[in-house]
Enzyme design. Structure first.
Site, mmCIF file in Angstrom:
data_model
loop_
_atom_site.group_PDB
_atom_site.id
_atom_site.type_symbol
_atom_site.label_atom_id
_atom_site.label_comp_id
_atom_site.label_asym_id
_atom_site.label_seq_id
_atom_site.Cartn_x
_atom_site.Cartn_y
_atom_site.Cartn_z
ATOM 1 C CB THR A 242 -2.045 7.206 -3.040
ATOM 2 O OG1 THR A 242 -1.470 5.889 -3.143
ATOM 3 C CG2 THR A 242 -1.149 8.204 -3.748
ATOM 4 N NE ARG B 287 -2.422 0.785 3.604
ATOM 5 C CZ ARG B 287 -3.157 1.148 4.636
ATOM 6 N NH1 ARG B 287 -4.460 1.058 4.571
ATOM 7 N NH2 ARG B 287 -2.609 1.564 5.739
ATOM 8 C CG ASP C 69 2.698 -2.843 8.894
ATOM 9 O OD1 ASP C 69 2.835 -4.049 8.586
ATOM 10 O OD2 ASP C 69 2.811 -1.934 8.072
ATOM 11 C CG ASP D 74 6.396 -3.486 9.670
ATOM 12 O OD1 ASP D 74 7.094 -3.995 8.775
ATOM 13 O OD2 ASP D 74 6.107 -2.271 9.705
#
Ligand code: PRP
Ligand code: URA
Length: 213
Positions: free
Chosen positions: A112, A108, A204, A207
């Site tokens: 944006t 991603r 995340d 991660d």
């Protein structure tokens, strides 16, 4: 809001809710996070394969001959979205070991929030397979929608999505883009924050699975 869509199944199971509560915690380290993601994937897989057809066969037990069942079509394919989807593959394969595995690479864009494609490799006969796309996080829905478009461009028709935590925004986007795809979700969270992260979420996922932050 998920109740609005008949093809969205939200797991309502104490084991799944307990395990999601565990991976949400900041104090859960990489190894436990990874193991628990895999366990949750297995539990969601159990529900997402409920519709698979069976055929009756004759077998012999140590006592006598009898009728039993086996899966009718074994043409299944798991497609993790890299990276975080990889964390769900082992749990899925524990239940459906004969499945093939394809990979779709997307990340991603942090500005944006739109997905950027970098890899796609799926089995050549994927158009004849039942596909289980896996990604722990359905946030804006951009990544999963793009992945499913890539699969449809390659002829795939029979597609299911399994994710662990979803935002209402992602469910809505998926429904608009791919209303034919049924979605199995561990828990639905409240919203997205300004950076497109699920709130309360778990941070995340990639991660946390791979220990990169
Ligand atoms: C995460 C996650 C999804 C995506 C969800 O991947 O695993 O693929 O974000 O966000 P979206 O619904 O708004 O598209 P990420 O882009 O962080 O890549 P990574 O798995 O390589 O870390
Ligand atoms: N991707 C993640 O890994 N977590 C989020 O909350 C949103 C997108």
């Amino acid at each position: 809001m998920e109740q609005q869509y008949e093809n969205v199944v939200v797991m309502d199971h104490p084991l799944i809710r307990h395990k999601i509560g565990y991976i949400r915690r900041t104090s859960t380290g990489t190894r436990d996070f990874r193991d628990t993601i895999s366990e949750i994937a297995m539990l969601i897989c159990y529900e997402a394969t409920r519709h698979l057809e069976l055929k009756e066969i004759e077998i012999e037990t140590p006592i006598c001959k009898t009728r039993a069942y086996e899966l009718k079509g074994r043409k299944l394919c798991i497609v993790p979205i890299l990276r975080a989807g990889l964390g769900m593959v082992d749990g899925m394969l524990a239940l459906i070991p004969a499945a093939k595995v394809g990979h779709i690479g997307l990340y991603r864009d942090p500005e944006t929030l739109e997905p950027v494609e970098y890899y796609c490799k799926i089995p050549p006969d994927s158009d004849q397979r039942e596909i289980f796309v896996v990604d722990p996080m359905l946030a804006t829905g951009g990544s999963v929608s793009a992945a499913i478009t890539m699969l449809k461009e390659r002829g795939c028709k029979n597609i299911h999505l399994l994710c662990i935590i979803a935002a209402p925004e992602g469910i809505r986007r998926m429904h608009e883009a791919h209303p034919d795809v049924d979605i199995y979700i561990g828990e639905v969270d409240e919203k997205l924050n300004d950076h497109g992260y699920i709130v309360p979420g778990l941070g995340d996922a990639g991660d946390r699975i791979f220990g990169t932050k």
